[in-house]
Design a protein around this motif. Structure first.
Motif, PDB file in Angstrom:
ATOM      1  N   ASP A   1      78.477  34.208  71.840  1.00 32.05           N
ATOM      2  CA  ASP A   1      79.088  33.107  71.034  1.00 32.05           C
ATOM      3  C   ASP A   1      77.940  32.426  70.033  1.00 32.05           C
ATOM      4  N   GLN A   2      76.739  32.549  70.224  1.00 31.20           N
ATOM      5  CA  GLN A   2      75.685  32.081  69.391  1.00 31.20           C
ATOM      6  C   GLN A   2      75.764  33.314  68.083  1.00 31.20           C
ATOM      7  N   VAL A   3      75.798  34.452  68.503  1.00 28.11           N
ATOM      8  CA  VAL A   3      75.859  35.572  67.535  1.00 28.11           C
ATOM      9  C   VAL A   3      77.131  35.416  66.491  1.00 28.11           C
ATOM     10  N   ARG A   4      78.250  35.212  67.193  1.00 27.97           N
ATOM     11  CA  ARG A   4      79.386  34.957  66.592  1.00 27.97           C
ATOM     12  C   ARG A   4      79.349  33.684  65.387  1.00 27.97           C
ATOM     13  N   GLN A   5      78.928  32.736  65.937  1.00 29.37           N
ATOM     14  CA  GLN A   5      78.587  31.481  65.097  1.00 29.37           C
ATOM     15  C   GLN A   5      77.677  31.792  64.128  1.00 29.37           C
ATOM     16  N   PHE A   6      76.707  32.558  64.263  1.00 31.04           N
ATOM     17  CA  PHE A   6      75.591  32.691  63.341  1.00 31.04           C
ATOM     18  C   PHE A   6      76.207  33.479  62.056  1.00 31.04           C
ATOM     19  N   PHE A   7      76.999  34.392  62.431  1.00 28.06           N
ATOM     20  CA  PHE A   7      77.806  35.151  61.115  1.00 28.06           C
ATOM     21  C   PHE A   7      78.948  34.107  60.773  1.00 28.06           C
ATOM     22  N   PHE A   8      79.499  33.467  61.554  1.00 27.79           N
ATOM     23  CA  PHE A   8      80.658  32.689  60.838  1.00 27.79           C
ATOM     24  C   PHE A   8      79.738  31.511  59.848  1.00 27.79           C
ATOM     25  N   ASP A   9      78.615  30.975  60.276  1.00 30.88           N
ATOM     26  CA  ASP A   9      77.952  30.101  59.603  1.00 30.88           C
ATOM     27  C   ASP A   9      77.286  30.740  58.213  1.00 30.88           C
ATOM     28  N   VAL A  10      76.671  31.856  58.350  1.00 34.41           N
ATOM     29  CA  VAL A  10      76.383  32.593  57.159  1.00 34.41           C
ATOM     30  C   VAL A  10      77.219  32.797  56.176  1.00 34.41           C
ATOM     31  N   TRP A  11      78.594  33.099  56.669  1.00 33.92           N
ATOM     32  CA  TRP A  11      79.755  33.454  55.709  1.00 33.92           C
ATOM     33  C   TRP A  11      80.135  32.051  55.197  1.00 33.92           C
ATOM     34  N   ALA A  12      80.317  30.970  55.917  1.00 35.64           N
ATOM     35  CA  ALA A  12      80.557  29.734  55.291  1.00 35.64           C
ATOM     36  C   ALA A  12      79.566  28.979  54.232  1.00 35.64           C
ATOM     37  N   LYS A  13      78.390  29.346  54.399  1.00 37.57           N
ATOM     38  CA  LYS A  13      77.138  28.692  53.648  1.00 37.57           C
ATOM     39  C   LYS A  13      77.266  29.576  52.342  1.00 37.57           C
TER      40      LYS A  13
ATOM     41  N   ARG B   1      80.030  31.073  51.202  1.00 41.64           N
ATOM     42  CA  ARG B   1      81.096  30.665  50.420  1.00 41.64           C
ATOM     43  C   ARG B   1      81.017  29.316  49.650  1.00 41.64           C
ATOM     44  N   ALA B   2      80.152  28.442  50.380  1.00 37.83           N
ATOM     45  CA  ALA B   2      80.010  27.220  49.724  1.00 37.83           C
ATOM     46  C   ALA B   2      78.923  26.964  48.751  1.00 37.83           C
ATOM     47  N   GLY B   3      78.272  28.494  48.433  1.00 36.10           N
ATOM     48  CA  GLY B   3      77.343  28.235  47.590  1.00 36.10           C
ATOM     49  C   GLY B   3      75.673  27.632  48.206  1.00 36.10           C
ATOM     50  N   GLN B   4      75.659  27.514  49.297  1.00 33.75           N
ATOM     51  CA  GLN B   4      74.457  26.835  50.184  1.00 33.75           C
ATOM     52  C   GLN B   4      73.316  27.877  50.143  1.00 33.75           C
ATOM     53  N   PRO B   5      72.044  27.340  50.199  1.00 28.95           N
ATOM     54  CA  PRO B   5      71.131  28.513  50.281  1.00 28.95           C
ATOM     55  C   PRO B   5      71.105  28.900  51.793  1.00 28.95           C
ATOM     56  N   LEU B   6      70.456  30.172  52.012  1.00 29.56           N
ATOM     57  CA  LEU B   6      70.258  30.922  53.503  1.00 29.56           C
ATOM     58  C   LEU B   6      68.976  30.929  53.452  1.00 29.56           C
ATOM     59  N   ALA B   7      68.568  31.022  54.583  1.00 29.83           N
ATOM     60  CA  ALA B   7      66.997  30.984  55.081  1.00 29.83           C
ATOM     61  C   ALA B   7      66.915  32.192  56.252  1.00 29.83           C
ATOM     62  N   GLY B   8      65.815  32.693  56.284  1.00 26.44           N
ATOM     63  CA  GLY B   8      65.271  33.544  57.442  1.00 26.44           C
ATOM     64  C   GLY B   8      66.330  34.739  57.512  1.00 26.44           C
ATOM     65  N   ALA B   9      66.911  35.130  58.763  1.00 21.92           N
ATOM     66  CA  ALA B   9      67.804  36.195  58.973  1.00 21.92           C
ATOM     67  C   ALA B   9      69.174  36.127  58.321  1.00 21.92           C
ATOM     68  N   GLU B  10      69.463  34.906  57.838  1.00 22.99           N
ATOM     69  CA  GLU B  10      70.633  34.767  57.142  1.00 22.99           C
ATOM     70  C   GLU B  10      71.039  35.848  55.888  1.00 22.99           C
ATOM     71  N   GLN B  11      69.873  35.902  55.060  1.00 24.98           N
ATOM     72  CA  GLN B  11      70.105  36.825  53.973  1.00 24.98           C
ATOM     73  C   GLN B  11      70.353  38.172  54.177  1.00 24.98           C
ATOM     74  N   PRO B  12      69.598  38.791  55.236  1.00 20.93           N
ATOM     75  CA  PRO B  12      69.932  40.389  55.536  1.00 20.93           C
ATOM     76  C   PRO B  12      71.352  40.313  56.270  1.00 20.93           C
ATOM     77  N   ALA B  13      71.934  39.220  56.815  1.00 20.18           N
ATOM     78  CA  ALA B  13      72.885  39.154  57.612  1.00 20.18           C
ATOM     79  C   ALA B  13      74.115  39.053  56.510  1.00 20.18           C
ATOM     80  N   LEU B  14      74.052  38.172  55.623  1.00 25.63           N
ATOM     81  CA  LEU B  14      74.755  37.993  54.383  1.00 25.63           C
ATOM     82  C   LEU B  14      75.007  39.385  53.544  1.00 25.63           C
ATOM     83  N   GLU B  15      74.101  40.163  53.372  1.00 27.50           N
ATOM     84  CA  GLU B  15      73.937  41.553  52.724  1.00 27.50           C
ATOM     85  C   GLU B  15      74.821  42.516  53.716  1.00 27.50           C
TER      86      GLU B  15
END
Length: 144
Positions: free
Chosen positions: A7-19, A21-35
């Protein structure tokens, strides 16, 4: 060692995508996840609907690829290459980058080897075998 739940892994990817799409800054592992997510447009609609896909099972016997596992493997490979662990993976990854000219195709070749190594360890109930992993990569790069 960080060991998130499904559930945490899935929520992480949902959150990265939502951030994203909302134009919010990403931090840490969020940037390579977004790529990884951006390189897989087939997952975008899924990530837009967390309530529908959060609990879904993806069964290999049904021929389904688990998008969360796939994206997580991209992150694992990026981390392995960044710290060159197992030693020599960075050079092999660079050889694949040269061959393909893009990170996603190179990472998918590495992913084949990583998945095979994990499957063998589970099947044999044995430890991770970095030599087998690197040997697989050598075959992919033509160095075997």
């Amino acid at each position: 060692m960080f060991n998130p739940s499904r559930d945490q892994v899935r929520q992480f990817f949902f959150d990265v995508w939502a951030k994203y799409r909302a134009g919010q800054p990403l931090a840490g592992a969020e940037q390579p996840a977004l790529e990884a997510v951006l390189a897989h447009p087939e997952y975008h609609a899924l990530l837009d609907q967390p309530e529908r896909h959060r609990e879904r099972d993806y069964l290999p016997e049904s021929g389904e690829t688990n998008p969360f596992l796939h994206l997580s493997m991209h992150l694992a490979i990026a981390e392995q290459v960044s710290v060159d662990q197992p030693p020599g993976i960075r050079a092999r990854y660079q050889a694949l980058l040269t061959r393909y000219g893009n990170a996603m195709d190179a990472q998918h070749d590495v992913m084949d080897c990583l998945g095979e190594m994990i499957w063998q360890a589970q099947r044999d109930q044995s430890a991770y075998d970095p030599a087998a992993y690197l040997n697989c990569l050598d075959r992919k790069t033509g160095q075997a």
